[in-house]
Write a protein that holds these residues in place. Sequence first.
Motif, PDB file in Angstrom:
ATOM      1  N   PHE A 162     -19.455   3.808   5.630  1.00  0.00           N
ATOM      2  CA  PHE A 162     -17.996   3.756   5.668  1.00  0.00           C
ATOM      3  C   PHE A 162     -17.561   2.875   6.835  1.00  0.00           C
ATOM      4  CE2 PHE A 162     -13.816   5.428   6.986  1.00  0.00           C
ATOM      5  CZ  PHE A 162     -13.128   5.318   5.776  1.00  0.00           C
ATOM      6  N   HIS A 163     -16.692   1.914   6.544  1.00  0.00           N
ATOM      7  CA  HIS A 163     -16.167   1.000   7.555  1.00  0.00           C
ATOM      8  C   HIS A 163     -14.667   1.260   7.683  1.00  0.00           C
ATOM      9  CE1 HIS A 163     -19.991  -1.192   6.998  1.00  0.00           C
ATOM     10  NE2 HIS A 163     -19.789  -0.947   5.719  1.00  0.00           N
ATOM     11  N   GLY A 164     -14.277   2.025   8.691  1.00  0.00           N
ATOM     12  CA  GLY A 164     -12.877   2.395   8.841  1.00  0.00           C
ATOM     13  C   GLY A 164     -12.000   1.195   9.137  1.00  0.00           C
ATOM     14  N   VAL A 165     -10.815   1.161   8.528  1.00  0.00           N
ATOM     15  CA  VAL A 165      -9.886   0.049   8.763  1.00  0.00           C
ATOM     16  C   VAL A 165      -8.515   0.515   9.264  1.00  0.00           C
ATOM     17  CG1 VAL A 165     -11.020  -1.444   7.082  1.00  0.00           C
ATOM     18  CG2 VAL A 165      -9.114  -0.028   6.344  1.00  0.00           C
ATOM     19  N   LYS A 166      -8.128   1.780   8.984  1.00  0.00           N
ATOM     20  CA  LYS A 166      -6.799   2.232   9.411  1.00  0.00           C
ATOM     21  C   LYS A 166      -6.741   3.758   9.405  1.00  0.00           C
ATOM     22  CE  LYS A 166      -1.867   1.804   8.204  1.00  0.00           C
ATOM     23  NZ  LYS A 166      -1.406   1.190   9.483  1.00  0.00           N
ATOM     24  N   ASN A 167      -6.169   4.345  10.455  1.00  0.00           N
ATOM     25  CA  ASN A 167      -5.928   5.787  10.478  1.00  0.00           C
ATOM     26  C   ASN A 167      -4.596   6.092   9.815  1.00  0.00           C
ATOM     27  OD1 ASN A 167      -8.294   6.632  11.804  1.00  0.00           O
ATOM     28  ND2 ASN A 167      -7.438   6.064  13.794  1.00  0.00           N
ATOM     29  N   ALA A 272      -8.917   8.622   7.625  1.00  0.00           N
ATOM     30  CA  ALA A 272      -9.184   7.204   7.874  1.00  0.00           C
ATOM     31  C   ALA A 272      -9.327   6.522   6.528  1.00  0.00           C
ATOM     32  CB  ALA A 272     -10.454   7.023   8.702  1.00  0.00           C
ATOM     33  N   MET A 273      -8.593   5.445   6.355  1.00  0.00           N
ATOM     34  CA  MET A 273      -8.777   4.591   5.191  1.00  0.00           C
ATOM     35  C   MET A 273      -9.834   3.555   5.551  1.00  0.00           C
ATOM     36  SD  MET A 273      -6.005   2.071   3.392  1.00  0.00           S
ATOM     37  CE  MET A 273      -6.421   1.087   1.971  1.00  0.00           C
ATOM     38  N   GLY A 274     -10.705   3.246   4.622  1.00  0.00           N
ATOM     39  CA  GLY A 274     -11.743   2.281   4.936  1.00  0.00           C
ATOM     40  C   GLY A 274     -12.408   1.727   3.704  1.00  0.00           C
ATOM     41  N   THR A 286     -19.118 -12.542   2.485  1.00  0.00           N
ATOM     42  CA  THR A 286     -17.942 -12.207   1.672  1.00  0.00           C
ATOM     43  C   THR A 286     -17.523 -10.762   1.909  1.00  0.00           C
ATOM     44  OG1 THR A 286     -18.578 -13.818  -0.017  1.00  0.00           O
ATOM     45  CG2 THR A 286     -17.018 -12.099  -0.670  1.00  0.00           C
ATOM     46  N   ASN A 287     -18.492  -9.846   1.881  1.00  0.00           N
ATOM     47  CA  ASN A 287     -18.176  -8.437   2.090  1.00  0.00           C
ATOM     48  C   ASN A 287     -17.654  -8.194   3.506  1.00  0.00           C
ATOM     49  OD1 ASN A 287     -19.115  -8.085  -0.492  1.00  0.00           O
ATOM     50  ND2 ASN A 287     -21.012  -7.076   0.090  1.00  0.00           N
ATOM     51  N   ALA A 288     -18.311  -8.800   4.486  1.00  0.00           N
ATOM     52  CA  ALA A 288     -17.872  -8.633   5.876  1.00  0.00           C
ATOM     53  C   ALA A 288     -16.470  -9.195   6.074  1.00  0.00           C
ATOM     54  CB  ALA A 288     -18.862  -9.316   6.816  1.00  0.00           C
ATOM     55  N   ALA A 289     -16.187 -10.332   5.448  1.00  0.00           N
ATOM     56  CA  ALA A 289     -14.860 -10.943   5.582  1.00  0.00           C
ATOM     57  C   ALA A 289     -13.786 -10.054   4.974  1.00  0.00           C
ATOM     58  CB  ALA A 289     -14.852 -12.320   4.923  1.00  0.00           C
ATOM     59  N   PHE A 290     -14.105  -9.373   3.862  1.00  0.00           N
ATOM     60  CA  PHE A 290     -13.106  -8.503   3.236  1.00  0.00           C
ATOM     61  C   PHE A 290     -12.792  -7.303   4.132  1.00  0.00           C
ATOM     62  CE2 PHE A 290     -11.706  -5.066   0.404  1.00  0.00           C
ATOM     63  CZ  PHE A 290     -10.593  -5.682  -0.148  1.00  0.00           C
ATOM     64  N   VAL A 291     -13.814  -6.719   4.755  1.00  0.00           N
ATOM     65  CA  VAL A 291     -13.581  -5.594   5.662  1.00  0.00           C
ATOM     66  C   VAL A 291     -12.663  -6.019   6.799  1.00  0.00           C
ATOM     67  CG1 VAL A 291     -14.655  -3.996   7.293  1.00  0.00           C
ATOM     68  CG2 VAL A 291     -15.751  -4.439   5.090  1.00  0.00           C
ATOM     69  N   GLU A 292     -12.941  -7.161   7.415  1.00  0.00           N
ATOM     70  CA  GLU A 292     -12.110  -7.625   8.522  1.00  0.00           C
ATOM     71  C   GLU A 292     -10.713  -7.992   8.046  1.00  0.00           C
ATOM     72  OE1 GLU A 292     -12.802  -7.332  11.692  1.00  0.00           O
ATOM     73  OE2 GLU A 292     -14.607  -6.350  10.944  1.00  0.00           O
ATOM     74  N   HIS A 293     -10.603  -8.528   6.826  1.00  0.00           N
ATOM     75  CA  HIS A 293      -9.290  -8.848   6.267  1.00  0.00           C
ATOM     76  C   HIS A 293      -8.462  -7.577   6.094  1.00  0.00           C
ATOM     77  CE1 HIS A 293      -6.465 -11.320   3.948  1.00  0.00           C
ATOM     78  NE2 HIS A 293      -6.361 -10.297   3.128  1.00  0.00           N
ATOM     79  N   CYS A 294      -9.095  -6.514   5.612  1.00  0.00           N
ATOM     80  CA  CYS A 294      -8.389  -5.233   5.453  1.00  0.00           C
ATOM     81  C   CYS A 294      -7.896  -4.727   6.797  1.00  0.00           C
ATOM     82  CB  CYS A 294      -9.312  -4.202   4.805  1.00  0.00           C
ATOM     83  SG  CYS A 294      -9.682  -4.512   3.071  1.00  0.00           S
ATOM     84  N   ARG A 295      -8.738  -4.799   7.814  1.00  0.00           N
ATOM     85  CA  ARG A 295      -8.327  -4.331   9.158  1.00  0.00           C
ATOM     86  C   ARG A 295      -7.107  -5.120   9.649  1.00  0.00           C
ATOM     87  NH1 ARG A 295     -14.248  -3.974  10.768  1.00  0.00           N
ATOM     88  NH2 ARG A 295     -14.725  -1.744  10.565  1.00  0.00           N
ATOM     89  N   ALA A 296      -7.169  -6.420   9.474  1.00  0.00           N
ATOM     90  CA  ALA A 296      -6.070  -7.259   9.976  1.00  0.00           C
ATOM     91  C   ALA A 296      -4.779  -6.996   9.213  1.00  0.00           C
ATOM     92  CB  ALA A 296      -6.463  -8.726   9.869  1.00  0.00           C
ATOM     93  N   LYS A 297      -4.827  -6.967   7.885  1.00  0.00           N
ATOM     94  CA  LYS A 297      -3.624  -6.846   7.076  1.00  0.00           C
ATOM     95  C   LYS A 297      -3.002  -5.450   7.161  1.00  0.00           C
ATOM     96  CE  LYS A 297      -3.120 -10.962   5.423  1.00  0.00           C
ATOM     97  NZ  LYS A 297      -1.910 -11.745   5.744  1.00  0.00           N
TER      98      LYS A 297
END
Length: 300
Positions: A162-167, A272-274, A286-297
């Motif tokens: 699980f890669h958390g992106v937002k609480n 936590a959404m992730g 590609t997968n790593a970029a999507f995780v970071e994109h989710c965190r940023a957006k």
Amino acid sequence: MPLRFTLRQLEYFVAAADCGSIAAASQKLNVSSPSISTAISQLERELGMPLFVRQRAQGLKMTEAGRTLAAQALRVLDEATEMTRLAGAVSSTVQGPLRLGCLVSFAQIVVSGLRRSFEDEYPAVRTSQVEMTQAEIFAALRRAEIDMALTYDLNLPPDLEFHGVKNLPPYVFLAPEHPLADRESLTVHDLATYPMVLLDLPISSEYFQSFFTREGLRPVISERTRDMAVMRSLVANGYGYSIANFRPLNDVSPDGKPLKFVPLVGELRYLAMGVLTVPGATSSSTNAAFVEHCRAKLNE
């Protein structure tokens, strides 16, 4: 027919053929002579033919079959090297298809926007999505039917990452005329005697009800629905309050009636959404970029 030999055996065979002796191949590859000798013997046994004639004084002499197979083995090793190179190039480039799973509650709020902005940033990527329950997400990841999934950190199995992106703090959804709608915040004790519209999705419903049971209370559940849009309409039409961890972008229900959102406070576990993946999936660019994109957006 399954392969009966390994690339390592082919590598040792080609080195011995090129060097003309086990000892010379050992020095070239920095591998012990017994390891090379054993690998060649295993390869001969699997292929059912001798590749060398062992001559104690003169080293190795290739058989006719050995010369033919050595040329083919060299091509196989070259192709394997090229495959490794291509895999590295693909994994380091943000491109290709990306299959996303997502919880039903996320699908209508954030997923389409994330897909659009990700594809705008990386035009070589094409995303697709499928709405699922939490259990369906776990199964689809294990069967490689999806590449990753947007979900909550609820009841996650140990074999997935699980890669958390937002609480996500909980909010109470209310019609403007509800007696509690003008409060700045609410507790479960405030809500306990009022009718509740439960977002009755697997795992999520237990999470919402746990707010009450932790305080020795039981919610008065008057309506149940598995659809976030239906829940909002029921609340806006006075059938009760509801609780969710994702606040809509506007304060209007699907049928055009207004809604109010009040923070729920107290000793509550935030979700936590992730992004959920199989282990190692984010080694792909590609997968790593999507995780970071989710965190940023999602944290703008």
